[in-house]
Motif scaffolding. Structure first.
Motif, PDB file in Angstrom:
ATOM      1  N   LEU A 308       0.832  -1.207   0.000  1.00 44.63           N
ATOM      2  CA  LEU A 308       0.000   0.000   0.000  1.00 44.63           C
ATOM      3  C   LEU A 308       0.867   1.258   0.000  1.00 44.63           C
ATOM      4  O   LEU A 308       0.584   2.224  -0.719  1.00 44.63           O
ATOM      5  N   LEU A 309       1.921   1.255   0.807  1.00 43.57           N
ATOM      6  CA  LEU A 309       2.824   2.405   0.822  1.00 43.57           C
ATOM      7  C   LEU A 309       3.566   2.550  -0.507  1.00 43.57           C
ATOM      8  O   LEU A 309       3.848   3.663  -0.952  1.00 43.57           O
ATOM      9  N   GLY A 310       3.903   1.408  -1.122  1.00 39.77           N
ATOM     10  CA  GLY A 310       4.538   1.460  -2.436  1.00 39.77           C
ATOM     11  C   GLY A 310       3.625   2.089  -3.483  1.00 39.77           C
ATOM     12  O   GLY A 310       4.078   2.862  -4.337  1.00 39.77           O
ATOM     13  N   LEU A 311       2.318   1.771  -3.427  1.00 40.03           N
ATOM     14  CA  LEU A 311       1.364   2.408  -4.334  1.00 40.03           C
ATOM     15  C   LEU A 311       1.274   3.903  -4.069  1.00 40.03           C
ATOM     16  O   LEU A 311       1.128   4.708  -4.996  1.00 40.03           O
ATOM     17  N   LEU A 312       1.371   4.277  -2.783  1.00 37.95           N
ATOM     18  CA  LEU A 312       1.378   5.704  -2.441  1.00 37.95           C
ATOM     19  C   LEU A 312       2.595   6.395  -3.027  1.00 37.95           C
ATOM     20  O   LEU A 312       2.494   7.504  -3.573  1.00 37.95           O
ATOM     21  N   VAL A 313       3.755   5.752  -2.928  1.00 34.94           N
ATOM     22  CA  VAL A 313       4.978   6.329  -3.496  1.00 34.94           C
ATOM     23  C   VAL A 313       4.853   6.467  -5.005  1.00 34.94           C
ATOM     24  O   VAL A 313       5.224   7.490  -5.596  1.00 34.94           O
ATOM     25  N   ARG A 314       4.292   5.454  -5.636  1.00 31.58           N
ATOM     26  CA  ARG A 314       4.152   5.490  -7.102  1.00 31.58           C
ATOM     27  C   ARG A 314       3.207   6.601  -7.540  1.00 31.58           C
ATOM     28  O   ARG A 314       3.486   7.330  -8.503  1.00 31.58           O
ATOM     29  N   SER A 315       2.078   6.739  -6.823  1.00 29.19           N
ATOM     30  CA  SER A 315       1.135   7.789  -7.181  1.00 29.19           C
ATOM     31  C   SER A 315       1.714   9.173  -6.921  1.00 29.19           C
ATOM     32  O   SER A 315       1.502  10.110  -7.686  1.00 29.19           O
ATOM     33  N   ALA A 316       2.479   9.303  -5.826  1.00 32.31           N
ATOM     34  CA  ALA A 316       3.111  10.597  -5.528  1.00 32.31           C
ATOM     35  C   ALA A 316       4.147  10.944  -6.572  1.00 32.31           C
ATOM     36  O   ALA A 316       4.273  12.101  -6.987  1.00 32.31           O
ATOM     37  N   GLY A 317       4.921   9.962  -7.031  1.00 29.28           N
ATOM     38  CA  GLY A 317       5.906  10.214  -8.064  1.00 29.28           C
ATOM     39  C   GLY A 317       5.271  10.533  -9.403  1.00 29.28           C
ATOM     40  O   GLY A 317       5.804  11.309 -10.187  1.00 29.28           O
ATOM     41  N   GLY A 318       4.081   9.957  -9.665  1.00 33.68           N
ATOM     42  CA  GLY A 318       3.403  10.221 -10.926  1.00 33.68           C
ATOM     43  C   GLY A 318       2.807  11.605 -11.017  1.00 33.68           C
ATOM     44  O   GLY A 318       2.544  12.116 -12.104  1.00 33.68           O
ATOM     45  N   ARG A 319       2.565  12.249  -9.855  1.00 31.47           N
ATOM     46  CA  ARG A 319       1.992  13.592  -9.855  1.00 31.47           C
ATOM     47  C   ARG A 319       3.048  14.674 -10.028  1.00 31.47           C
ATOM     48  O   ARG A 319       2.760  15.859  -9.977  1.00 31.47           O
ATOM     49  N   GLY A 320       4.318  14.254 -10.204  1.00 32.08           N
ATOM     50  CA  GLY A 320       5.373  15.238 -10.389  1.00 32.08           C
ATOM     51  C   GLY A 320       6.207  15.352  -9.156  1.00 32.08           C
ATOM     52  O   GLY A 320       5.919  14.790  -8.121  1.00 32.08           O
ATOM     53  N   GLY A 321       7.288  16.107  -9.264  1.00 35.47           N
ATOM     54  CA  GLY A 321       8.193  16.257  -8.132  1.00 35.47           C
ATOM     55  C   GLY A 321       9.492  15.554  -8.410  1.00 35.47           C
ATOM     56  O   GLY A 321       9.744  15.047  -9.494  1.00 35.47           O
ATOM     57  N   VAL A 322      10.317  15.472  -7.408  1.00 37.35           N
ATOM     58  CA  VAL A 322      11.640  14.893  -7.561  1.00 37.35           C
ATOM     59  C   VAL A 322      11.834  13.851  -6.485  1.00 37.35           C
ATOM     60  O   VAL A 322      11.610  14.106  -5.312  1.00 37.35           O
ATOM     61  N   LEU A 323      12.191  12.654  -6.861  1.00 38.12           N
ATOM     62  CA  LEU A 323      12.507  11.599  -5.926  1.00 38.12           C
ATOM     63  C   LEU A 323      14.003  11.578  -5.665  1.00 38.12           C
ATOM     64  O   LEU A 323      14.790  11.962  -6.532  1.00 38.12           O
ATOM     65  N   PRO A 324      14.419  11.118  -4.469  1.00 38.91           N
ATOM     66  CA  PRO A 324      15.854  11.065  -4.188  1.00 38.91           C
ATOM     67  C   PRO A 324      16.577  10.190  -5.198  1.00 38.91           C
ATOM     68  O   PRO A 324      16.193   9.042  -5.443  1.00 38.91           O
ATOM     69  N   GLY A 325      17.601  10.721  -5.826  1.00 46.18           N
ATOM     70  CA  GLY A 325      18.386   9.948  -6.784  1.00 46.18           C
ATOM     71  C   GLY A 325      17.848  10.000  -8.203  1.00 46.18           C
ATOM     72  O   GLY A 325      18.464   9.448  -9.104  1.00 46.18           O
ATOM     73  N   SER A 326      16.653  10.622  -8.415  1.00 44.03           N
ATOM     74  CA  SER A 326      16.104  10.684  -9.755  1.00 44.03           C
ATOM     75  C   SER A 326      16.560  11.944 -10.472  1.00 44.03           C
ATOM     76  O   SER A 326      16.944  12.924  -9.846  1.00 44.03           O
ATOM     77  N   PRO A 327      16.516  11.965 -11.801  1.00 50.57           N
ATOM     78  CA  PRO A 327      16.927  13.161 -12.521  1.00 50.57           C
ATOM     79  C   PRO A 327      16.001  14.327 -12.207  1.00 50.57           C
ATOM     80  O   PRO A 327      14.820  14.164 -11.956  1.00 50.57           O
ATOM     81  N   GLU A 328      16.553  15.519 -12.196  1.00 49.74           N
ATOM     82  CA  GLU A 328      15.746  16.693 -11.911  1.00 49.74           C
ATOM     83  C   GLU A 328      14.723  16.917 -13.025  1.00 49.74           C
ATOM     84  O   GLU A 328      15.000  16.728 -14.188  1.00 49.74           O
ATOM     85  N   ARG A 329      13.507  17.339 -12.594  1.00 49.01           N
ATOM     86  CA  ARG A 329      12.475  17.628 -13.563  1.00 49.01           C
ATOM     87  C   ARG A 329      12.282  19.135 -13.657  1.00 49.01           C
ATOM     88  O   ARG A 329      12.334  19.832 -12.657  1.00 49.01           O
ATOM     89  N   SER A 330      12.065  19.574 -14.840  1.00 46.74           N
ATOM     90  CA  SER A 330      11.794  20.999 -15.022  1.00 46.74           C
ATOM     91  C   SER A 330      10.341  21.270 -14.691  1.00 46.74           C
ATOM     92  O   SER A 330       9.461  20.496 -15.039  1.00 46.74           O
ATOM     93  N   VAL A 331      10.096  22.361 -14.017  1.00 43.27           N
ATOM     94  CA  VAL A 331       8.749  22.747 -13.622  1.00 43.27           C
ATOM     95  C   VAL A 331       8.371  23.979 -14.401  1.00 43.27           C
ATOM     96  O   VAL A 331       9.028  25.021 -14.339  1.00 43.27           O
ATOM     97  N   GLY A 332       7.309  23.866 -15.191  1.00 42.53           N
ATOM     98  CA  GLY A 332       6.923  24.988 -16.015  1.00 42.53           C
ATOM     99  C   GLY A 332       5.935  25.894 -15.325  1.00 42.53           C
ATOM    100  O   GLY A 332       5.328  25.532 -14.373  1.00 42.53           O
TER     101      GLY A 332
END
Length: 332
Positions: A308-332
């Motif tokens: 359940l927490l993994g699904l929460l992490v996946r949904s949070a990552g899908g809504r945008g933002g930056v995860l530790p160790g992931s490439p930076e995303r540009s925010v328009g």
């Protein structure tokens, strides 16, 4: 002309390597790689895979750990487990510990991480080291030390609170059900505070700097930047930190064993300690089958919570933002 072509062909043939030789060398390299990982693989199979598989086997037997497996009881251990109030008491205590430590750790460690992440803050490395020291200290050592601090009426905490006028009489912190669980949660949170703080720092340092520069140009101040820029960008990071904190809190054994021993009156007994008491019972015959069934049920519960927490992490990552160790995303 023909002689020249023959010499060129002979020279080329002399420099080219047969395909079989190249594939043979690659096979040897792969063999060496497998040989290097073989010791780790054997240790993993012997000390992880085999105990997991055998725990499922033991759960269907009434076995004390001595002698062969003879008394097959089927699902009797699981039926006994579901009707055992002591197991559900330990299960409830584990959930209380997990939830309370998460509530304490996440905001407090985030606050300190925000302070230490400031470029103008001096001595950041020293403070990070000091807060991380309890993490690398053995939990059993922390439990024994805290038992001297909270353990009796003449303990350090009682002496300090009485001198400050906050207590009129000593409090048996580890002798009462409510205070014992509170001390366990407090000590456990202090023990892993530095690790969660490092998680937050990793998340903060992975946020794209151009977003903060744009907010500064637009006139955002410190509080506004924190509220409308930093915290929204940290939502995916918060989900990851929550997952890691909960998973880390699910198995608390050595701290409970040395600090409270599960008491008073099983008020701080967790599932890990409950399994240990039945698997290595010194007052009677160990019940390996029952302990294995308890471990399986608790493992399935951990799997569901982690999923359940993994699904929460996946949904949070899908809504945008930056995860530790992931490439930076540009925010328009």
């Amino acid at each position: 002309m023909l002689a020249a072509n023959a010499r060129a062909a002979g020279a080329t043939a002399g420099t080219d390597r047969p395909a079989g030789t190249v594939s043979g060398r690659k096979r040897i390299r792969f063999l060496w790689a497998y040989l290097f990982i073989l010791p780790q693989l054997l240790l993993f199979v012997v000390f992880t895979v085999y105990p997991i598989v055998m725990s499922y086997v033991y759960s269907f037997f009434d076995w004390s750990g001595i002698g062969p497996l003879e008394t097959f009881v089927g699902w009797a251990n699981f039926a006994k487990l579901t009707a055992d109030p002591s197991f559900w008491n330990a299960f409830r205590n584990s959930l209380i510990y997990i939830g309370a430590t998460a509530v304490l750790l996440l905001p407090s460690s985030l606050l300190l991480a925000l302070v230490l992440n400031r470029s103008l803050f001096r001595g950041k490395v020293v403070y990070r080291t000091v807060y991380f020291l309890p993490v690398v200290t053995a939990a059993s050592t922390v439990g024994i030390l805290m038992k001297f601090i909270f353990g009796n009426e003449n303990a350090l905490v009682n002496e300090l609170l009485q001198r400050l006028g906050l207590l009129s009489t000593p409090v048996p912190w580890l002798g009462q059900a409510g205070t014992a669980m509170g001390v366990l949660i407090l000590v456990g949170s202090w023990k892993f505070f530095g690790m969660v703080m490092i998680y937050w720092l990793a998340g903060l340092q992975s946020l794209p700097g151009e977003v903060f520069e744009a907010a500064k140009i637009d006139g955002a101040r410190g509080g506004q930047t924190l509220l409308y820029v930093t915290l929204p960008l940290l939502k995916p990071v918060a989900a990851v930190v929550l997952l890691l904190t909960v998973v880390n809190s699910m198995h608390v054994f050595d701290l409970v064993k040395t600090l409270t021993g599960g008491g008073p009156f099983y008020a701080t007994e967790t599932v890990d300690l409950h399994i240990y008491d039945y698997a290595f019972n010194t007052s009677g015959f160990p019940q390996i089958g029952y302990a294995s069934s308890a471990g399986i049920v608790y493992g399935l519960a951990i799997f569901v919570i982690t999923l359940l927490l993994g699904l929460l992490v996946r949904s949070a990552g899908g809504r945008g933002g930056v995860l530790p160790g992931s490439p930076e995303r540009s925010v328009g």
